[in-house]
Design a protein around this motif. Sequence first.
Motif, PDB file in Angstrom:
ATOM      1  N   ASP A 278       0.840  -1.160  -0.030  1.00  0.00           N
ATOM      2  CA  ASP A 278       0.144   0.007  -0.100  1.00  0.00           C
ATOM      3  C   ASP A 278       0.794   1.166  -0.112  1.00  0.00           C
ATOM      4  O   ASP A 278       0.479   2.253  -0.600  1.00  0.00           O
ATOM      5  CB  ASP A 278      -0.789   0.043   1.319  1.00  0.00           C
ATOM      6  CG  ASP A 278      -1.940  -1.093   1.508  1.00  0.00           C
ATOM      7  OD1 ASP A 278      -2.486  -1.497   0.269  1.00  0.00           O
ATOM      8  OD2 ASP A 278      -1.786  -1.734   2.182  1.00  0.00           O
ATOM      9  N   VAL A 279       1.829   1.276   0.819  1.00  0.00           N
ATOM     10  CA  VAL A 279       2.892   2.267   0.786  1.00  0.00           C
ATOM     11  C   VAL A 279       4.115   2.018   0.801  1.00  0.00           C
ATOM     12  O   VAL A 279       4.530   0.800   1.246  1.00  0.00           O
ATOM     13  CB  VAL A 279       2.447   3.343   2.323  1.00  0.00           C
ATOM     14  CG1 VAL A 279       1.061   3.876   2.178  1.00  0.00           C
ATOM     15  CG2 VAL A 279       2.732   2.105   3.466  1.00  0.00           C
ATOM     16  N   VAL A 322       0.234   1.687  -5.175  1.00  0.00           N
ATOM     17  CA  VAL A 322       0.965   2.247  -4.071  1.00  0.00           C
ATOM     18  C   VAL A 322       1.211   3.557  -3.970  1.00  0.00           C
ATOM     19  O   VAL A 322       1.430   4.190  -5.094  1.00  0.00           O
ATOM     20  CB  VAL A 322       2.308   1.462  -4.282  1.00  0.00           C
ATOM     21  CG1 VAL A 322       3.388   1.836  -5.235  1.00  0.00           C
ATOM     22  CG2 VAL A 322       3.314   1.599  -3.076  1.00  0.00           C
ATOM     23  N   ARG A 323       1.300   4.089  -2.864  1.00  0.00           N
ATOM     24  CA  ARG A 323       1.782   5.551  -2.463  1.00  0.00           C
ATOM     25  C   ARG A 323       3.091   5.337  -2.202  1.00  0.00           C
ATOM     26  O   ARG A 323       3.556   4.692  -1.123  1.00  0.00           O
ATOM     27  CB  ARG A 323       1.118   6.077  -1.773  1.00  0.00           C
ATOM     28  CG  ARG A 323      -0.490   6.071  -1.764  1.00  0.00           C
ATOM     29  CD  ARG A 323      -0.922   7.148  -2.720  1.00  0.00           C
ATOM     30  NE  ARG A 323      -2.302   7.120  -3.043  1.00  0.00           N
ATOM     31  CZ  ARG A 323      -3.245   8.042  -3.631  1.00  0.00           C
ATOM     32  NH1 ARG A 323      -2.286   9.162  -4.016  1.00  0.00           N
ATOM     33  NH2 ARG A 323      -4.454   8.103  -3.934  1.00  0.00           N
ATOM     34  N   GLN A 351       2.193   4.872   9.070  1.00  0.00           N
ATOM     35  CA  GLN A 351       1.048   4.656   8.275  1.00  0.00           C
ATOM     36  C   GLN A 351       0.364   3.309   8.604  1.00  0.00           C
ATOM     37  O   GLN A 351      -0.702   3.500   8.581  1.00  0.00           O
ATOM     38  CB  GLN A 351       1.867   4.567   6.719  1.00  0.00           C
ATOM     39  CG  GLN A 351       2.104   5.848   6.003  1.00  0.00           C
ATOM     40  CD  GLN A 351       1.120   6.611   5.581  1.00  0.00           C
ATOM     41  OE1 GLN A 351       0.041   6.319   5.449  1.00  0.00           O
ATOM     42  NE2 GLN A 351       1.587   7.957   5.132  1.00  0.00           N
ATOM     43  N   LEU A 352       0.988   2.510   8.953  1.00  0.00           N
ATOM     44  CA  LEU A 352       0.267   1.393   9.381  1.00  0.00           C
ATOM     45  C   LEU A 352      -0.309   1.217  10.529  1.00  0.00           C
ATOM     46  O   LEU A 352      -0.967   0.346  11.163  1.00  0.00           O
ATOM     47  CB  LEU A 352       1.339   0.111   9.359  1.00  0.00           C
ATOM     48  CG  LEU A 352       2.193  -0.155   8.066  1.00  0.00           C
ATOM     49  CD1 LEU A 352       3.119  -1.436   8.084  1.00  0.00           C
ATOM     50  CD2 LEU A 352       1.097  -0.236   6.796  1.00  0.00           C
ATOM     51  N   VAL A 361      -2.618   7.241   4.622  1.00  0.00           N
ATOM     52  CA  VAL A 361      -3.165   6.514   3.279  1.00  0.00           C
ATOM     53  C   VAL A 361      -4.451   5.474   3.882  1.00  0.00           C
ATOM     54  O   VAL A 361      -3.873   4.782   4.716  1.00  0.00           O
ATOM     55  CB  VAL A 361      -2.049   5.722   2.470  1.00  0.00           C
ATOM     56  CG1 VAL A 361      -2.703   4.887   1.597  1.00  0.00           C
ATOM     57  CG2 VAL A 361      -1.072   6.733   1.956  1.00  0.00           C
ATOM     58  N   ALA A 364      -4.029   1.620   4.729  1.00  0.00           N
ATOM     59  CA  ALA A 364      -2.729   0.965   4.440  1.00  0.00           C
ATOM     60  C   ALA A 364      -2.354  -0.146   5.648  1.00  0.00           C
ATOM     61  O   ALA A 364      -2.515   0.008   6.786  1.00  0.00           O
ATOM     62  CB  ALA A 364      -1.587   2.177   4.603  1.00  0.00           C
ATOM     63  N   ASP A 365      -2.002  -1.219   4.980  1.00  0.00           N
ATOM     64  CA  ASP A 365      -1.574  -2.419   6.081  1.00  0.00           C
ATOM     65  C   ASP A 365      -0.537  -3.020   5.666  1.00  0.00           C
ATOM     66  O   ASP A 365       0.143  -3.789   6.489  1.00  0.00           O
ATOM     67  CB  ASP A 365      -2.698  -3.458   6.365  1.00  0.00           C
ATOM     68  CG  ASP A 365      -2.997  -4.155   4.714  1.00  0.00           C
ATOM     69  OD1 ASP A 365      -2.257  -4.158   4.041  1.00  0.00           O
ATOM     70  OD2 ASP A 365      -4.223  -4.819   5.030  1.00  0.00           O
ATOM     71  N   ALA A 367       3.524  -2.234   3.852  1.00  0.00           N
ATOM     72  CA  ALA A 367       4.624  -1.239   3.557  1.00  0.00           C
ATOM     73  C   ALA A 367       5.854  -1.898   2.930  1.00  0.00           C
ATOM     74  O   ALA A 367       6.222  -3.081   3.536  1.00  0.00           O
ATOM     75  CB  ALA A 367       4.914  -0.241   4.655  1.00  0.00           C
ATOM     76  N   THR A 386       4.103  -5.079   7.920  1.00  0.00           N
ATOM     77  CA  THR A 386       2.715  -5.454   7.806  1.00  0.00           C
ATOM     78  C   THR A 386       1.937  -5.395   9.116  1.00  0.00           C
ATOM     79  O   THR A 386       2.555  -5.752  10.217  1.00  0.00           O
ATOM     80  CB  THR A 386       2.211  -6.512   6.768  1.00  0.00           C
ATOM     81  OG1 THR A 386       1.072  -6.561   6.470  1.00  0.00           O
ATOM     82  CG2 THR A 386       2.636  -7.834   7.774  1.00  0.00           C
TER      83      THR A 386
END
Lengths: 388, 156
Positions: A278-279, A322-323, A351-352, A361, A364-365, A367, A386
């Motif tokens: 996701d990121v 993805v970001r 983020q997570l 984001v 988001a789970d 990276a 994750t």
Amino acid sequence: MSTAHLIAVGSSPLGETDLPGRDLFSKALAEAFAGLPDPADVVDGLYVGAQSERYENQIMQGTLMAEWAGLRNVPAERVEACAAAGALALKNAVRDVRAGVHDAVLACGVEKMTAGGTEGATNALGAAFERALEQRSGITAPATYALLARRYLHETDATEEDLARIAVKNHRNAADNPRAMFQQAVDLGTVMEAPDVAPPLKLYDCAPVTDGAAAVVVANNEVAEDLSECTDAVRVAGVGSAANNLAVAERDLTYVEGADVAATAAYEDAGIGASDVDVAEVHDAFTVCEALLAEAAGFAPEGRGTETVTDPADRSAGWTDVRINTSGGLKARGHPIGATGLLQAIEAHEQLTGRAGARQVADADTALLINEGGVADAHTAAHVLTTR
Amino acid sequence: MTDPDPTTTGPLAPDDITADSPFTLPGFFGALSEGRLVAARCTECDEHMLPPRTACYSCGGRAVSLSEQPKTGEVVSYTSVNRPPSAFEHLAPVTVAVVELDSSARLTGRVDAALADVAIGDRVELRVRDPEAAGIDPAFDLSYEAEWPVHVFELA
């Protein structure tokens, strides 16, 4: 094999500061252990990423940082692969926890880059390049990456403006990141009109010289559970690393193979694929790196890496959603060499765990982190984090 | 151009690795100062490596031989170092390029031309120069580098 979790994170302010390296480390440690027991009651080992002893005329950084954290008679080692040093500290901490060697390990990184001025930083960074033929030809970090960028622009449809947009995007992201060195947006015109550093790279294509430190705690299930009321665990699901050749001349200039190998190993270790990410925090020491790494990580089709700036819905076929570099990346968050890999991990942790504020984001789970040292993929360390 | 010396068709023995041999840096630069550019060539996969080394990064084999290189090739990529390391400061801006020789060996080097006069694909020729005559601050050299020549490319 035990499971390794990232349970606590901290960083110093990033930028030019009055504080020497050990004091920057104290700041990072204070944030990471706010509300936690003493480090000596949590961790039983330490790795510190530090690029160069030239900045502060100090080696033995493992011993020094352990002492400053109140740790005594524990293994404490400096690790180095130029700018990949921070991720190497993380990798070693994860390996020790997974292997059951330690229950919890402190991974940290520190660099006091401004100590010798611009000339000091140029000369210290220059030591990362092959000595016999390349250093003796007068190359610098921007010049080696300019050799990649020139070739990338030659072989693909990308333009200097496409590279400039990466800097614009990363500055925009950093504006929402309280940790960032440059918390302000820049416009495309400013980036395009900035002075040449090593054509086609201009000032805003280059990450800054930054003082800073970062510290993270890596722990097994038991420690993560014991401290669950004062920490948020993110699982380190995948690790990969690889060295490529040192000399830039002996590398594929438009394919960072070592990064592909490292990312692929991290995905396999985690049992995921690129489309599950996701990121991602990827090593944008120079704008062209972000494009090259988006391709090597499997996010982008060949030659389309500069679309990291594009909304996922509008990207070319073959791109994932993805970001990339939500922190502002090395370019705008800052790049204190030995700490950078851990600053990437801190962004993923935020983020997570839903702590990324205005740059969060949604949902988001998972990276991916890619940290590199030397010219591009001379060394790469990749991690998958994750909460799945 | 390949050296037929049978000692270089398999893994080198410790006694082969001497300062006279281009498999070491003193030997490589010694040959260069006499005008010979010598690469290692992998006898398994034909990879060429500058400076020479005793194992092939491409296939992992140690059956490497020495191969004198052509001095002509073409520019693969190039830039200019506007703020070079302090020893090169007075030469700024320094034009540098990655060059692929006609043998396929690649190396980075300075180009004796302005950035605007260089393009990808340009033909260049390698010249060997004394480092002091080339204008590099001798303080830059490590003790063992003091006598080593430097290479510079000229547009052909």
